[in-house]
Design an enzyme around this catalytic site. Structure first.
Site, PDB file in Angstrom:
ATOM      1  N   ASP A  86       0.854  -1.191   0.000  1.00 36.26           N
ATOM      2  CA  ASP A  86       0.000   0.000   0.000  1.00 36.26           C
ATOM      3  C   ASP A  86       0.896   1.250   0.000  1.00 36.26           C
ATOM      4  O   ASP A  86       1.818   1.357   0.825  1.00 36.26           O
ATOM      5  CB  ASP A  86      -0.848  -0.066   1.290  1.00 36.26           C
ATOM      6  CG  ASP A  86      -1.973   0.942   1.321  1.00 36.26           C
ATOM      7  OD1 ASP A  86      -2.443   1.338   0.247  1.00 36.26           O
ATOM      8  OD2 ASP A  86      -2.393   1.308   2.440  1.00 36.26           O
ATOM      9  N   HIS A  87       0.646   2.165  -0.897  1.00 39.99           N
ATOM     10  CA  HIS A  87       1.406   3.429  -0.968  1.00 39.99           C
ATOM     11  C   HIS A  87       2.931   3.240  -1.029  1.00 39.99           C
ATOM     12  O   HIS A  87       3.658   3.791  -0.204  1.00 39.99           O
ATOM     13  CB  HIS A  87       1.074   4.342   0.224  1.00 39.99           C
ATOM     14  CG  HIS A  87      -0.345   4.801   0.242  1.00 39.99           C
ATOM     15  ND1 HIS A  87      -0.828   5.775  -0.588  1.00 39.99           N
ATOM     16  CD2 HIS A  87      -1.401   4.396   0.988  1.00 39.99           C
ATOM     17  CE1 HIS A  87      -2.128   5.950  -0.356  1.00 39.99           C
ATOM     18  NE2 HIS A  87      -2.491   5.114   0.593  1.00 39.99           N
ATOM     19  N   ASP A 108       2.604   4.966  -5.504  1.00 38.58           N
ATOM     20  CA  ASP A 108       1.882   6.212  -5.249  1.00 38.58           C
ATOM     21  C   ASP A 108       2.758   7.405  -5.615  1.00 38.58           C
ATOM     22  O   ASP A 108       3.577   7.870  -4.826  1.00 38.58           O
ATOM     23  CB  ASP A 108       1.475   6.269  -3.766  1.00 38.58           C
ATOM     24  CG  ASP A 108       0.726   7.556  -3.434  1.00 38.58           C
ATOM     25  OD1 ASP A 108       0.572   8.411  -4.331  1.00 38.58           O
ATOM     26  OD2 ASP A 108       0.306   7.705  -2.273  1.00 38.58           O
ATOM     27  N   GLY A 184      -7.105   8.648   7.461  1.00 37.43           N
ATOM     28  CA  GLY A 184      -7.138   8.918   8.900  1.00 37.43           C
ATOM     29  C   GLY A 184      -8.542   9.075   9.443  1.00 37.43           C
ATOM     30  O   GLY A 184      -9.540   8.850   8.729  1.00 37.43           O
ATOM     31  N   HIS A 215      -9.275   5.096  -1.702  1.00 36.07           N
ATOM     32  CA  HIS A 215      -8.494   5.148  -0.443  1.00 36.07           C
ATOM     33  C   HIS A 215      -9.257   6.008   0.558  1.00 36.07           C
ATOM     34  O   HIS A 215     -10.187   6.731   0.204  1.00 36.07           O
ATOM     35  CB  HIS A 215      -7.123   5.784  -0.710  1.00 36.07           C
ATOM     36  CG  HIS A 215      -6.173   4.851  -1.373  1.00 36.07           C
ATOM     37  ND1 HIS A 215      -5.069   4.333  -0.734  1.00 36.07           N
ATOM     38  CD2 HIS A 215      -6.162   4.332  -2.630  1.00 36.07           C
ATOM     39  CE1 HIS A 215      -4.427   3.538  -1.565  1.00 36.07           C
ATOM     40  NE2 HIS A 215      -5.069   3.519  -2.727  1.00 36.07           N
ATOM     41  N   GLY A 216      -8.811   5.952   1.805  1.00 34.66           N
ATOM     42  CA  GLY A 216      -9.383   6.822   2.832  1.00 34.66           C
ATOM     43  C   GLY A 216     -10.868   6.606   3.009  1.00 34.66           C
ATOM     44  O   GLY A 216     -11.631   7.551   3.199  1.00 34.66           O
ATOM     45  N   ILE A 259      -9.531   0.185   3.791  1.00 38.12           N
ATOM     46  CA  ILE A 259      -9.944   0.469   5.171  1.00 38.12           C
ATOM     47  C   ILE A 259      -8.785   0.172   6.116  1.00 38.12           C
ATOM     48  O   ILE A 259      -8.276  -0.962   6.158  1.00 38.12           O
ATOM     49  CB  ILE A 259     -11.145  -0.439   5.577  1.00 38.12           C
ATOM     50  CG1 ILE A 259     -12.329  -0.283   4.616  1.00 38.12           C
ATOM     51  CG2 ILE A 259     -11.518  -0.229   7.040  1.00 38.12           C
ATOM     52  CD1 ILE A 259     -13.328   0.800   4.914  1.00 38.12           C
ATOM     53  N   SER A 261      -8.235   2.797   9.197  1.00 35.26           N
ATOM     54  CA  SER A 261      -8.588   3.476  10.457  1.00 35.26           C
ATOM     55  C   SER A 261      -9.676   2.741  11.238  1.00 35.26           C
ATOM     56  O   SER A 261      -9.622   2.683  12.474  1.00 35.26           O
ATOM     57  CB  SER A 261      -9.050   4.908  10.169  1.00 35.26           C
ATOM     58  OG  SER A 261      -8.008   5.631   9.565  1.00 35.26           O
TER      59      SER A 261
HETATM   60  O1  G3H Z   1      -3.050   4.791   3.784  1.00 36.75           O
HETATM   61  C1  G3H Z   1      -2.179   4.351   4.512  1.00 36.75           C
HETATM   62  C2  G3H Z   1      -2.395   3.518   5.690  1.00 36.75           C
HETATM   63  O2  G3H Z   1      -3.404   4.001   6.508  1.00 36.75           O
HETATM   64  C3  G3H Z   1      -1.112   3.127   6.362  1.00 36.75           C
HETATM   65  O3  G3H Z   1      -0.588   3.986   7.310  1.00 36.75           O
HETATM   66  O4  G3H Z   1       1.977   4.051   7.348  1.00 36.75           O
HETATM   67  O5  G3H Z   1       0.644   4.377   9.425  1.00 36.75           O
HETATM   68  O6  G3H Z   1       0.775   2.126   8.355  1.00 36.75           O
HETATM   69  P1  G3H Z   1       0.770   3.628   8.145  1.00 36.75           P
HETATM   70  P1  13P Z   2      -8.543   5.056   6.093  1.00 33.62           P
HETATM   71  O1  13P Z   2      -7.614   5.929   6.886  1.00 33.62           O
HETATM   72  O2  13P Z   2      -9.785   5.760   5.738  1.00 33.62           O
HETATM   73  O3  13P Z   2      -8.807   3.747   6.756  1.00 33.62           O
HETATM   74  O4  13P Z   2      -7.807   4.747   4.680  1.00 33.62           O
HETATM   75  C1  13P Z   2      -6.967   3.667   4.542  1.00 33.62           C
HETATM   76  C2  13P Z   2      -6.221   3.675   3.257  1.00 33.62           C
HETATM   77  O5  13P Z   2      -6.545   4.376   2.313  1.00 33.62           O
HETATM   78  C3  13P Z   2      -5.076   2.772   3.164  1.00 33.62           C
HETATM   79  O6  13P Z   2      -4.421   2.900   1.943  1.00 33.62           O
HETATM   80 ZN    ZN Z   3      -4.463   4.923   1.212  1.00 29.01          ZN
END
Ligand code: G3H
Ligand code: 13P
Ligand code: ZN
Length: 313
Positions: A86-87, A108, A184, A215-216, A259, A261
């Site tokens: 992810d990212h 990303d 977040g 995302h998000g 998902i 958060s």
């Molecule tokens: O979108 C990204 C995720 O919420 C991951 O965040 O780098 O704190 O694991 P993190």
């Molecule tokens: P949330 O912070 O809405 O859970 O988004 C998660 C996300 O986009 C991970 O890539």
């Molecule tokens: Zn994301």
């Protein structure tokens, strides 16, 4: 190692089926054994395909060898689960993920100048496709806390007029779009704010065969915020995306919904309550197993009430 040795699926296969069936595959983030097992249990109970999402910082936190050891030992239905970076913010981190057995990577480059985003996205696709690994890229910027290195205050919606050329040039398998979600717990000013479905519809019309990614997308259930605050936490003005908005997004080709958060909130709420009500316990297995159960419960709820992805195989 190649991902097929772990019985994993790539995300292209999962997302194309989702597009055909008008549902979305959930991408749930995890960071340790408890969160991994919790998500896999939800997949097993609902018989849903699931994308196990690992951010760059989660990869570092778990250690790549420990992570892949867990994946090797985990029980899941073959070809129903993807392991996804992810990212990823560089070609190098995407390559590393592919080389250790990930079946899907996100590059990303959304914060980069467009030409640079295209160049590295294409480089990632060229490498990934040699191994039948799927690639997700992003156009447009989501605000909020994306990962430990990226906190974006700016937000820019995806420009529908450039998506076709972007997909052609990058050879991406799926595209993450910015239509008003944010990473977040603080993603909305209020519960009723709508996503930009006008932009999403335009994108879906322009690239009808490309699975889109949101995302998000956490819903930030009020019950967890209340539970956290009742047992010593302090989270204010946290609002998520309404489930009905997510279901509507699926009708415009959103085939993967991210998902993170919501699982963090479910886990934290359970630990706060357990420790505060049982002041004598100090065996982490006691409060961690209860916290894992709460993630499983929430994932099941989101699979059934938002994604529509259960019992698809
Ligand atoms: O979108 C990204 C995720 O919420 C991951 O965040 O780098 O704190 O694991 P993190
Ligand atoms: P949330 O912070 O809405 O859970 O988004 C998660 C996300 O986009 C991970 O890539
Ligand atoms: Zn994301």
């Amino acid at each position: 190692m190649h991902y097929s040795d772990f019985g994993l699926s790539n995300t292209k296969r999962l997302l194309m089926s989702a597009m055909r069936g008008s549902y979305a595959v959930p991408a749930f983030n995890f960071y340790n054994m408890e969160t991994l097992k919790a998500i896999l249990k939800a997949a097993q109970i609902t018989n849903s395909p699931i994308i196990l999402a690992v951010s760059e910082s989660a990869l570092e936190y778990m250690d790549k060898d420990i992570l892949m050891g867990m994946i090797r030992g985990a029980k899941y239905k073959k070809n129903q689960i993807a392991l996804h970076l992810d990212h990823g913010h560089s070609f190098e981190i995407c390559k590393l993920a592919i080389d250790i057995g990930f079946s899907s990577v996100m590059f990303d480059g959304s914060a980069l100048p467009l030409s640079e985003n295209i160049k590295i996205s294409r480089q990632v696709s060229d490498y990934a496709h040699k191994f039948n690994v799927s690639v997700e890229t992003e156009l447009g910027i989501l605000s909020g806390t994306e990962d430990k290195n990226t906190k974006s205050k700016i937000h820019s919606y995806t420009d529908p007029t450039i998506v076709k050329d972007f997909v052609k040039q990058t050879k991406t398998d799926s595209l993450a779009v910015a239509i008003g979600t944010a990473h977040g717990a603080y993603k909305r000013k209020n519960k009723n704010e709508s996503l930009r479905f006008d932009i999403l519809e335009e994108i879906a019309k322009t690239i009808p065969s490309v699975p889109l990614v949101l995302h998000g997308a956490s819903t930030i259930p009020e019950k967890y915020i209340k539970q956290i605050n009742k047992f010593g936490g302090d989270i204010k003005n946290a609002y998520g995306i309404a489930p009905a908005q997510l279901r509507k997004a699926i009708s415009f080709h959103i085939a993967k919904i991210n998902i993170d958060s919501d699982s963090r909130l479910a886990f934290t709420a359970a630990i706060r309550e357990t420790l505060s009500k049982n002041t004598d316990i100090f065996d982490p297995r006691k409060y961690l197993s209860y916290a894992s159960e709460q993630i499983t419960k929430n994932c099941i709820d989101e699979i059934q009430n938002i994604m529509g992805s259960g019992y698809k195989f």
